[in-house]
Motif scaffolding. Structure first.
Motif, mmCIF file in Angstrom:
data_model
loop_
_atom_site.group_PDB
_atom_site.id
_atom_site.type_symbol
_atom_site.label_atom_id
_atom_site.label_comp_id
_atom_site.label_asym_id
_atom_site.label_seq_id
_atom_site.Cartn_x
_atom_site.Cartn_y
_atom_site.Cartn_z
ATOM 1 N N VAL A 54 -9.124 -0.581 -14.993
ATOM 2 C CA VAL A 54 -8.161 -1.447 -15.678
ATOM 3 C C VAL A 54 -8.857 -2.748 -16.036
ATOM 4 O O VAL A 54 -9.832 -3.145 -15.399
ATOM 5 C CB VAL A 54 -6.911 -1.728 -14.822
ATOM 6 C CG1 VAL A 54 -6.130 -0.469 -14.548
ATOM 7 C CG2 VAL A 54 -7.279 -2.416 -13.528
ATOM 8 N N PHE A 55 -8.362 -3.394 -17.083
ATOM 9 C CA PHE A 55 -8.907 -4.694 -17.467
ATOM 10 C C PHE A 55 -7.763 -5.671 -17.584
ATOM 11 O O PHE A 55 -6.759 -5.357 -18.211
ATOM 12 C CB PHE A 55 -9.655 -4.619 -18.802
ATOM 13 C CG PHE A 55 -10.314 -5.927 -19.134
ATOM 14 C CD1 PHE A 55 -11.534 -6.241 -18.588
ATOM 15 C CD2 PHE A 55 -9.683 -6.855 -19.945
ATOM 16 C CE1 PHE A 55 -12.139 -7.457 -18.863
ATOM 17 C CE2 PHE A 55 -10.275 -8.069 -20.229
ATOM 18 C CZ PHE A 55 -11.510 -8.364 -19.689
ATOM 19 N N PRO A 56 -7.865 -6.837 -17.006
ATOM 20 C CA PRO A 56 -8.970 -7.277 -16.154
ATOM 21 C C PRO A 56 -8.950 -6.560 -14.813
ATOM 22 O O PRO A 56 -7.901 -6.054 -14.393
ATOM 23 C CB PRO A 56 -8.708 -8.771 -15.990
ATOM 24 C CG PRO A 56 -7.239 -8.933 -16.167
ATOM 25 C CD PRO A 56 -6.817 -7.861 -17.143
ATOM 26 N N PRO A 57 -10.092 -6.512 -14.143
ATOM 27 C CA PRO A 57 -10.145 -5.831 -12.838
ATOM 28 C C PRO A 57 -9.165 -6.466 -11.852
ATOM 29 O O PRO A 57 -8.891 -7.658 -11.916
ATOM 30 C CB PRO A 57 -11.587 -6.052 -12.374
ATOM 31 C CG PRO A 57 -12.338 -6.410 -13.595
ATOM 32 C CD PRO A 57 -11.376 -7.078 -14.523
ATOM 33 N N GLU A 58 -8.611 -5.652 -10.965
ATOM 34 C CA GLU A 58 -7.674 -6.126 -9.957
ATOM 35 C C GLU A 58 -8.338 -6.137 -8.593
ATOM 36 O O GLU A 58 -9.307 -5.422 -8.354
ATOM 37 C CB GLU A 58 -6.440 -5.220 -9.911
ATOM 38 C CG GLU A 58 -5.617 -5.249 -11.171
ATOM 39 C CD GLU A 58 -4.397 -4.352 -11.087
ATOM 40 O OE1 GLU A 58 -4.309 -3.516 -10.153
ATOM 41 O OE2 GLU A 58 -3.527 -4.484 -11.953
ATOM 42 N N LEU A 59 -7.788 -6.944 -7.699
ATOM 43 C CA LEU A 59 -8.228 -6.954 -6.311
ATOM 44 C C LEU A 59 -7.231 -6.174 -5.487
ATOM 45 O O LEU A 59 -6.030 -6.170 -5.777
ATOM 46 C CB LEU A 59 -8.316 -8.392 -5.790
ATOM 47 C CG LEU A 59 -9.273 -9.327 -6.519
ATOM 48 C CD1 LEU A 59 -9.203 -10.723 -5.897
ATOM 49 C CD2 LEU A 59 -10.681 -8.799 -6.498
ATOM 50 N N GLU A 60 -7.701 -5.508 -4.454
ATOM 51 C CA GLU A 60 -6.813 -4.780 -3.557
ATOM 52 C C GLU A 60 -7.382 -4.808 -2.150
ATOM 53 O O GLU A 60 -8.515 -5.223 -1.924
ATOM 54 C CB GLU A 60 -6.615 -3.340 -4.030
ATOM 55 C CG GLU A 60 -7.843 -2.485 -3.964
ATOM 56 C CD GLU A 60 -7.602 -1.064 -4.463
ATOM 57 O OE1 GLU A 60 -8.284 -0.173 -3.952
ATOM 58 O OE2 GLU A 60 -6.749 -0.848 -5.341
ATOM 59 N N LEU A 61 -6.563 -4.362 -1.195
ATOM 60 C CA LEU A 61 -6.990 -4.256 0.197
ATOM 61 C C LEU A 61 -7.548 -2.864 0.435
ATOM 62 O O LEU A 61 -6.966 -1.876 -0.014
ATOM 63 C CB LEU A 61 -5.822 -4.520 1.138
ATOM 64 C CG LEU A 61 -5.199 -5.913 1.052
ATOM 65 C CD1 LEU A 61 -4.012 -6.024 2.004
ATOM 66 C CD2 LEU A 61 -6.217 -6.990 1.342
ATOM 67 N N ALA A 62 -8.684 -2.790 1.108
ATOM 68 C CA ALA A 62 -9.321 -1.508 1.410
ATOM 69 C C ALA A 62 -9.838 -1.550 2.842
ATOM 70 O O ALA A 62 -10.019 -2.631 3.411
ATOM 71 C CB ALA A 62 -10.475 -1.261 0.440
ATOM 72 N N PRO A 63 -10.071 -0.376 3.434
ATOM 73 C CA PRO A 63 -10.636 -0.361 4.778
ATOM 74 C C PRO A 63 -11.964 -1.130 4.819
ATOM 75 O O PRO A 63 -12.764 -1.042 3.894
ATOM 76 C CB PRO A 63 -10.861 1.126 5.064
ATOM 77 C CG PRO A 63 -9.884 1.818 4.173
ATOM 78 C CD PRO A 63 -9.795 0.971 2.932
ATOM 79 N N ALA A 64 -12.148 -1.868 5.873
ATOM 80 C CA ALA A 64 -13.350 -2.696 6.015
ATOM 81 C C ALA A 64 -14.582 -1.824 6.221
ATOM 82 O O ALA A 64 -14.539 -0.834 6.936
ATOM 83 C CB ALA A 64 -13.171 -3.657 7.177
ATOM 84 N N ASP A 65 -15.656 -2.187 5.527
ATOM 85 C CA ASP A 65 -16.962 -1.581 5.761
ATOM 86 C C ASP A 65 -18.028 -2.641 5.490
ATOM 87 O O ASP A 65 -17.716 -3.740 5.052
ATOM 88 C CB ASP A 65 -17.181 -0.327 4.915
ATOM 89 C CG ASP A 65 -17.187 -0.611 3.421
ATOM 90 O OD1 ASP A 65 -17.489 -1.741 3.012
ATOM 91 O OD2 ASP A 65 -16.900 0.305 2.647
#
Length: 106
Positions: A79-90
């Protein structure tokens, strides 16, 4: 951005001004969008910012949800503009952030 003694901070724009908008989310769960919250965002979401164990320059950091195994990443959705999301930590530097000073003078 001000860091409390326990290592937590709010990421706000403009910084140290009330009211301001802060980096926020609805519920801390995998895939939840990270958004710039409303000016009346209360309580302000807090984050922990931890240096990555790898040390290229500038120093990369991970932005994590306190007390959860989640962190802020750029969404893999096309998608544009790019989105931020929560993901499992690594520890993948692909999901690290460089914190650089910003001149916020008008």
């Amino acid at each position: 951005m001000e860091v409390t003694p326990d290592g937590r901070c709010a990421i706000q724009t403009p910084a140290r001004v009330f009211p301001s908008r802060s980096l926020s989310y609805k519920e801390p769960e995998k895939g939840e969008r990270v958004i710039l919250g409303p000016v009346s965002d209360f309580p302000t979401r807090e984050w922990t910012i931890e240096p990555a164990p790898q040390t290229p320059m500038p120093q990369p950091y991970f932005i994590r949800v306190p007390d959860k195994d989640l962190m802020v990443v750029v969404s893999r959705q096309a998608v544009f503009p790019p989105e931020l999301e929560l993901a499992p930590a690594d520890l993948d530097l692909e999901n690290a952030w460089a914190l650089l000073p910003v001149d916020d003078r008008d």
